[in-house]
Design an enzyme around this catalytic site. Structure first.
Site, PDB file in Angstrom:
ATOM      1  N   TYR A 150       0.840  -1.204   0.000  1.00 35.22           N
ATOM      2  CA  TYR A 150       0.000   0.000   0.000  1.00 35.22           C
ATOM      3  C   TYR A 150       0.877   1.256   0.000  1.00 35.22           C
ATOM      4  O   TYR A 150       1.580   1.538   0.973  1.00 35.22           O
ATOM      5  CB  TYR A 150      -0.945   0.041   1.213  1.00 35.22           C
ATOM      6  CG  TYR A 150      -1.961  -1.076   1.261  1.00 35.22           C
ATOM      7  CD1 TYR A 150      -2.295  -1.819   0.138  1.00 35.22           C
ATOM      8  CD2 TYR A 150      -2.630  -1.383   2.441  1.00 35.22           C
ATOM      9  CE1 TYR A 150      -3.227  -2.847   0.180  1.00 35.22           C
ATOM     10  CE2 TYR A 150      -3.567  -2.405   2.501  1.00 35.22           C
ATOM     11  CZ  TYR A 150      -3.848  -3.141   1.361  1.00 35.22           C
ATOM     12  OH  TYR A 150      -4.775  -4.159   1.419  1.00 35.22           O
ATOM     13  N   GLY A 190     -17.463   1.760  -1.138  1.00 33.45           N
ATOM     14  CA  GLY A 190     -18.315   2.954  -1.053  1.00 33.45           C
ATOM     15  C   GLY A 190     -19.653   2.783  -1.716  1.00 33.45           C
ATOM     16  O   GLY A 190     -20.600   3.540  -1.452  1.00 33.45           O
TER      17      GLY A 190
HETATM   18  N1  LIG Z   1      -6.306  -8.278   1.015  1.00 30.23           N
HETATM   19  C1  LIG Z   1      -6.673  -7.654  -0.083  1.00 30.23           C
HETATM   20  O1  LIG Z   1      -6.432  -8.122  -1.204  1.00 30.23           O
HETATM   21  C2  LIG Z   1      -7.419  -6.356   0.048  1.00 30.23           C
HETATM   22  C3  LIG Z   1      -8.052  -5.778  -1.061  1.00 30.23           C
HETATM   23  C4  LIG Z   1      -8.754  -4.583  -0.873  1.00 30.23           C
HETATM   24  C5  LIG Z   1      -8.790  -3.989   0.374  1.00 30.23           C
HETATM   25  N2  LIG Z   1      -8.139  -4.563   1.436  1.00 30.23           N
HETATM   26  C6  LIG Z   1      -8.166  -3.946   2.794  1.00 30.23           C
HETATM   27  O2  LIG Z   1      -9.512  -3.670   3.142  1.00 30.23           O
HETATM   28  C7  LIG Z   1      -9.665  -2.287   3.460  1.00 30.23           C
HETATM   29  C8  LIG Z   1     -11.047  -1.815   3.071  1.00 30.23           C
HETATM   30  O3  LIG Z   1     -11.369  -2.132   1.728  1.00 30.23           O
HETATM   31  P1  LIG Z   1     -11.603  -1.010   0.608  1.00 30.23           P
HETATM   32  O4  LIG Z   1     -10.933   0.231   1.028  1.00 30.23           O
HETATM   33  O5  LIG Z   1     -11.252  -1.636  -0.692  1.00 30.23           O
HETATM   34  O6  LIG Z   1     -13.185  -0.844   0.574  1.00 30.23           O
HETATM   35  P2  LIG Z   1     -14.307  -0.337   1.603  1.00 30.23           P
HETATM   36  O7  LIG Z   1     -13.810  -0.365   2.984  1.00 30.23           O
HETATM   37  O8  LIG Z   1     -15.502  -1.131   1.259  1.00 30.23           O
HETATM   38  O9  LIG Z   1     -14.579   1.148   1.121  1.00 30.23           O
HETATM   39  C9  LIG Z   1     -13.827   2.229   1.591  1.00 30.23           C
HETATM   40  C10 LIG Z   1     -14.367   3.517   0.989  1.00 30.23           C
HETATM   41  O10 LIG Z   1     -15.781   3.612   1.225  1.00 30.23           O
HETATM   42  C11 LIG Z   1     -16.148   4.959   1.522  1.00 30.23           C
HETATM   43  N3  LIG Z   1     -16.673   4.958   2.909  1.00 30.23           N
HETATM   44  C12 LIG Z   1     -16.081   4.452   4.014  1.00 30.23           C
HETATM   45  N4  LIG Z   1     -16.851   4.644   5.107  1.00 30.23           N
HETATM   46  C13 LIG Z   1     -17.961   5.277   4.682  1.00 30.23           C
HETATM   47  C14 LIG Z   1     -19.114   5.752   5.352  1.00 30.23           C
HETATM   48  N5  LIG Z   1     -19.296   5.594   6.668  1.00 30.23           N
HETATM   49  N6  LIG Z   1     -20.078   6.373   4.612  1.00 30.23           N
HETATM   50  C15 LIG Z   1     -19.916   6.546   3.271  1.00 30.23           C
HETATM   51  N7  LIG Z   1     -18.830   6.114   2.586  1.00 30.23           N
HETATM   52  C16 LIG Z   1     -17.859   5.488   3.292  1.00 30.23           C
HETATM   53  C17 LIG Z   1     -14.863   5.772   1.391  1.00 30.23           C
HETATM   54  O11 LIG Z   1     -14.751   6.230   0.051  1.00 30.23           O
HETATM   55  P3  LIG Z   1     -15.370   7.660  -0.496  1.00 30.23           P
HETATM   56  O12 LIG Z   1     -15.616   8.538   0.678  1.00 30.23           O
HETATM   57  O13 LIG Z   1     -14.312   8.158  -1.396  1.00 30.23           O
HETATM   58  O14 LIG Z   1     -16.611   7.244  -1.223  1.00 30.23           O
HETATM   59  C18 LIG Z   1     -13.783   4.746   1.643  1.00 30.23           C
HETATM   60  O15 LIG Z   1     -12.538   5.061   1.084  1.00 30.23           O
HETATM   61  C19 LIG Z   1      -8.516  -1.604   2.715  1.00 30.23           C
HETATM   62  O16 LIG Z   1      -8.191  -0.347   3.271  1.00 30.23           O
HETATM   63  C20 LIG Z   1      -7.417  -2.620   2.903  1.00 30.23           C
HETATM   64  O17 LIG Z   1      -6.850  -2.499   4.197  1.00 30.23           O
HETATM   65  C21 LIG Z   1      -7.478  -5.736   1.285  1.00 30.23           C
END
Ligand SMILES: NC(=O)c1ccc[n+]([C@@H]2O[C@H](COP(=O)([O-])OP(=O)(O)OC[C@H]3O[C@@H](n4cnc5c(N)ncnc54)[C@H](OP(=O)(O)O)[C@@H]3O)[C@@H](O)[C@H]2O)c1
Length: 344
Positions: A62, A206
């Site tokens: 990351y 999101g």
């Molecule tokens: N192991 C893997 O292969 C892998 C892959 C992907 C992710 N991950 C891990 O999982 C974590 C989370 O996954 P992700 O970031 O892909 O997706 P997520 O958590 O589903 O979505 C995060 C995004 O959703 C929006 N959001 C978050 N809280 C919110 C709320 N309360 N209300 C409205 N919008 C909200 C924000 O974007 P906006 O405000 O810009 O809309 C935020 O950046 C990552 O940070 C990482 O640590 C791991």
């Protein structure tokens, strides 16, 4: 905040059901910019600690180490009270490389011990014997507490465990109302054997916040490359978002909070949503305390089953078209009299 129920391992019992994902920290592909990486990310981590979040997830990949550094600096003296999870990207998964990379991650995070060290992806060419030899050595010297994997099938998770000769505590996989395949085998396995599923992208990046629709789409690289955010799919998600809103109203909550409550409803699952603001972090942490009724859980599951997004090869031409339309739109906005709108 809620925590995993106490098991034989006290380190695991202190894991919060809602954690914080930090891919967004210092990663250009999310497009949150320098002030997010320099200030907001720090404030998000500090507030998460205050709200009882203990599980923090990062990875060496990351921001090419920036996420680990930002997270470590923000945790400061509280590093030891958090449950820190990072990941190795297994390009050359041989034991000496694993050991050297764990030391580098620990240095960036400023810790003497990684609570959970995960293999980010299964290596398609090399089996897990060599990488687990490195993990075993790291556990022996105390640099790694628990070993985990990510994006593993159940068979490969079990094989990794055999190779380690001990428990591979967790499998971090995509799990949300729009990605439910872990329910087939990973969730039952984890619940019946004392393992853990760490749900990533629990808000479908999101989409499940209900904030986006065909005329208001996110513009960063992560989401313009995702078929989920195609205008057609955002439209198809309307029924699911409406159900989320309905349940949210009954709890004076938001659709995002209900989506998280649904994700951690089953045992042996924790979720690690990312957050683009302090408000989102606060809202996500509070979702740990929402209790869905059986009827609500079933209604959400049924709405999720009805959601049929366009995916795979059928989505490709649409993705290309959508990307160009968005680029054209963003260009017009930046050239226009009022500048670009704040969609991100
Ligand atoms: N192991 C893997 O292969 C892998 C892959 C992907 C992710 N991950 C891990 O999982 C974590 C989370 O996954 P992700 O970031 O892909 O997706 P997520 O958590 O589903 O979505 C995060 C995004 O959703 C929006 N959001 C978050 N809280 C919110 C709320 N309360 N209300 C409205 N919008 C909200 C924000 O974007 P906006 O405000 O810009 O809309 C935020 O950046 C990552 O940070 C990482 O640590 C791991």
């Amino acid at each position: 905040m809620r925590y995993l129920s106490a098991g034989p391992d006290p380190a695991v019992a202190r894991i919060s059901r809602i954690g914080l994902g930090t891919w967004q920290f210092g990663s250009r592909e999310w497009g949150y910019g320098a002030s997010y990486a320099g200030q907001e990310a720090h404030a998000i981590v500090r507030r998460a600690l205050e709200l009882g979040v203990t599980l923090f997830d990062t990875a060496e990949i990351y921001g090419f180490g920036r996420s680990e550094r930002i997270l470590g600096e923000a945790l400061g003296e509280d590093r030891e009270s958090a449950f820190l999870a990072t990941k190795i990207f297994p390009v050359l998964p041989v034991a000496p490389v694993v050991e050297q990379r764990a030391v580098a991650s620990a240095n960036r995070l400023g810790v003497r011990r990684l609570d959970l060290y995960q293999v980010h992806q299964p290596n398609p060419l090399v089996r897990d014997g060599t990488i687990m030899r490195g993990m075993r050595a790291l556990q022996r010297v105390g640099l790694v507490g628990e070993v985990g994997v990510s994006n593993y099938s159940l068979d490969r998770w079990r094989a990794a465990e055999t190779a380690l000769g001990g428990q591979v505590l967790s499998n971090q996989v995509q799990y949300s109302l729009v990605a439910r395949s872990p329910e087939q085998d990973l969730l039952p396995f984890a619940a019946s054997t004392g393992h853990l599923v760490i749900a990533y992208s629990p808000l479908a990046q999101g989409l499940l916040s209900g904030r986006y629709h065909r005329d208001h789409r996110p513009v960063n690289r992560v989401r313009t490359a995702s078929a989920l955010f195609l205008p057609e799919n955002l439209e198809r998600a309307g029924d699911l978002i409406a159900t989320l809103r309905e349940v949210a109203d009954a709890h004076s909550a938001t659709p995002a909070q209900v989506a998280l409550a649904w994700t951690i409803h089953r045992p042996a699952v924790v979720a690690i949503p990312g957050a683009s603001s302090l408000e989102q972090l606060e809202s996500n942490a509070a979702a740990a305390d929402i209790d869905l009724t059986d009827d609500e859980y079933q209604a959400l599951s049924a709405a999720s089953a009805r959601f049929r997004p366009v995916t795979g090869p059928a989505a490709l031409p649409r993705l290309v078209r959508a990307r160009f339309t968005l680029a054209y739109w963003a260009c017009n906005q930046s050239l226009g009299p009022k500048g670009r709108s704040g969609v991100r």
